[in-house]
Write an enzyme that holds these catalytic residues in place. Structure first.
Site, PDB file in Angstrom:
ATOM      1  N   HIS A  30      32.354  21.621  -4.371  1.00 24.38           N
ATOM      2  CA  HIS A  30      31.324  21.256  -5.403  1.00 24.38           C
ATOM      3  C   HIS A  30      30.331  21.464  -5.237  1.00 24.38           C
ATOM      4  O   HIS A  30      29.709  22.147  -4.067  1.00 24.38           O
ATOM      5  CB  HIS A  30      31.537  19.483  -5.119  1.00 24.38           C
ATOM      6  CG  HIS A  30      30.929  19.143  -3.676  1.00 24.38           C
ATOM      7  ND1 HIS A  30      31.782  19.135  -2.527  1.00 24.38           N
ATOM      8  CD2 HIS A  30      29.484  18.872  -3.497  1.00 24.38           C
ATOM      9  CE1 HIS A  30      30.968  18.891  -1.683  1.00 24.38           C
ATOM     10  NE2 HIS A  30      29.908  18.623  -2.041  1.00 24.38           N
ATOM     11  N   HIS A  62      23.963  25.241  -5.294  1.00 28.53           N
ATOM     12  CA  HIS A  62      25.060  26.185  -4.206  1.00 28.53           C
ATOM     13  C   HIS A  62      26.508  25.185  -4.177  1.00 28.53           C
ATOM     14  O   HIS A  62      26.479  24.295  -4.442  1.00 28.53           O
ATOM     15  CB  HIS A  62      24.274  26.202  -2.858  1.00 28.53           C
ATOM     16  CG  HIS A  62      24.186  24.780  -2.284  1.00 28.53           C
ATOM     17  ND1 HIS A  62      23.019  24.049  -2.441  1.00 28.53           N
ATOM     18  CD2 HIS A  62      25.160  24.317  -1.180  1.00 28.53           C
ATOM     19  CE1 HIS A  62      23.219  22.820  -1.653  1.00 28.53           C
ATOM     20  NE2 HIS A  62      24.391  22.993  -1.057  1.00 28.53           N
TER      21      HIS A  62
END
Lengths: 171, 171
Positions: A34, A115
């Site tokens: 995620h 990220h």
């Protein structure tokens, strides 16, 4: 209860991240790959009902997020986490800023660096070894994120989705 | 891609199920504790868009599902899975039947027995030992499920939520 807000990338990008996470990320089993949009925060049931309405509005305003995982980077020396760097975009920054402003629960622990974590909790020497290898491998995947997820955490550290919000706007 | 439809019970009931799953269920890390409403099935991206509309309609029709985990049972000898039995109700049966009719993807593998799995893939002797213990412990938890989840499976077997549907009707 502890909540968090994330975006799950496509199955393709999640599968790719998992090839690394399986070996290098002790959180591998707690949540699928995620991009964190808002760090975990405590909220009551009542607060969450308000927050869900705010997320409904936010999701109705923004268009699907175009993302580009362009290289493998590390947060060293702040932490030993290694990640797919998502290229910063105006859209992503605006979305995350508005999310943070509208939902002031919890503090922002860091400046927002989009990220997808693929390795963490490594010793310094493990980090150096693994980062050296992965940096050479690199990553180059474009993706479109058309929904975000509000999650809550169970006692064992794993995360369950509470609700999804489709990005259906134009911004 | 492989999809499934589940309901996640409250955090309290999930935490309770995880105290057993952690030890006795090899799927522990692949998904948080859940009641399966529709077994996994293959569908294309296009099919899923249709299915999402059908689930929107279904969720708009049904009220939150009242459930009662009333005892610990086993599917033995069909399988060695041990589970929290959810008392069958008219509402649950009607909801599941309509789900199955509207979404004919995949076959129903079994008669619908609402449950939350807490142990599986045990040897026969493990099953007998563990079931003997757990049956005595029992469970007695009432809960209200106000949303269902459409999930998809990653290559490593773990499940990510694709979308949630709030049960907002009256039936």
């Amino acid at each position: 209860m502890k909540y968090g807000i994330v975006a799950f990338p496509s199955k393709k990008l999640q599968d790719l991240a998992n090839t690394y996470r399986k070996r290098y990320d002790p959180h591998y089993a707690k949540i699928t790959p995620h991009m964190t949009l808002k760090d975990s925060f405590e909220a009551s049931e009542d607060e969450i009902q308000t927050l869900v309405k705010q997320l409904d509005e936010l999701a109705a305003k923004y268009a699907p997020l175009a993302i580009h995982a362009s290289r493998i980077s590390s947060f060293f020396p702040t932490t030993n986490a290694i990640f797919f760097r998502i290229e910063p975009t105006e859209q992503l920054a605006a979305f995350q800023r508005e999310l943070q402003e509208q939902i002031p629960h919890g503090e922002m622990k860091h400046v927002f660096v989009p990220h997808i974590t693929i390795a963490q909790k490594l010793s310094d020497s493990e980090h150096d070894d693994i980062f050296g290898q992965l940096r050479m491998t690199g990553v180059d995947e474009k993706d479109t994120i058309d929904r975000i997820h509000l999650l809550y955490q169970l006692e064992d550290g794993s995360w369950t989705t509470y609700e999804t919000f489709r990005l259906s706007g134009a911004e």
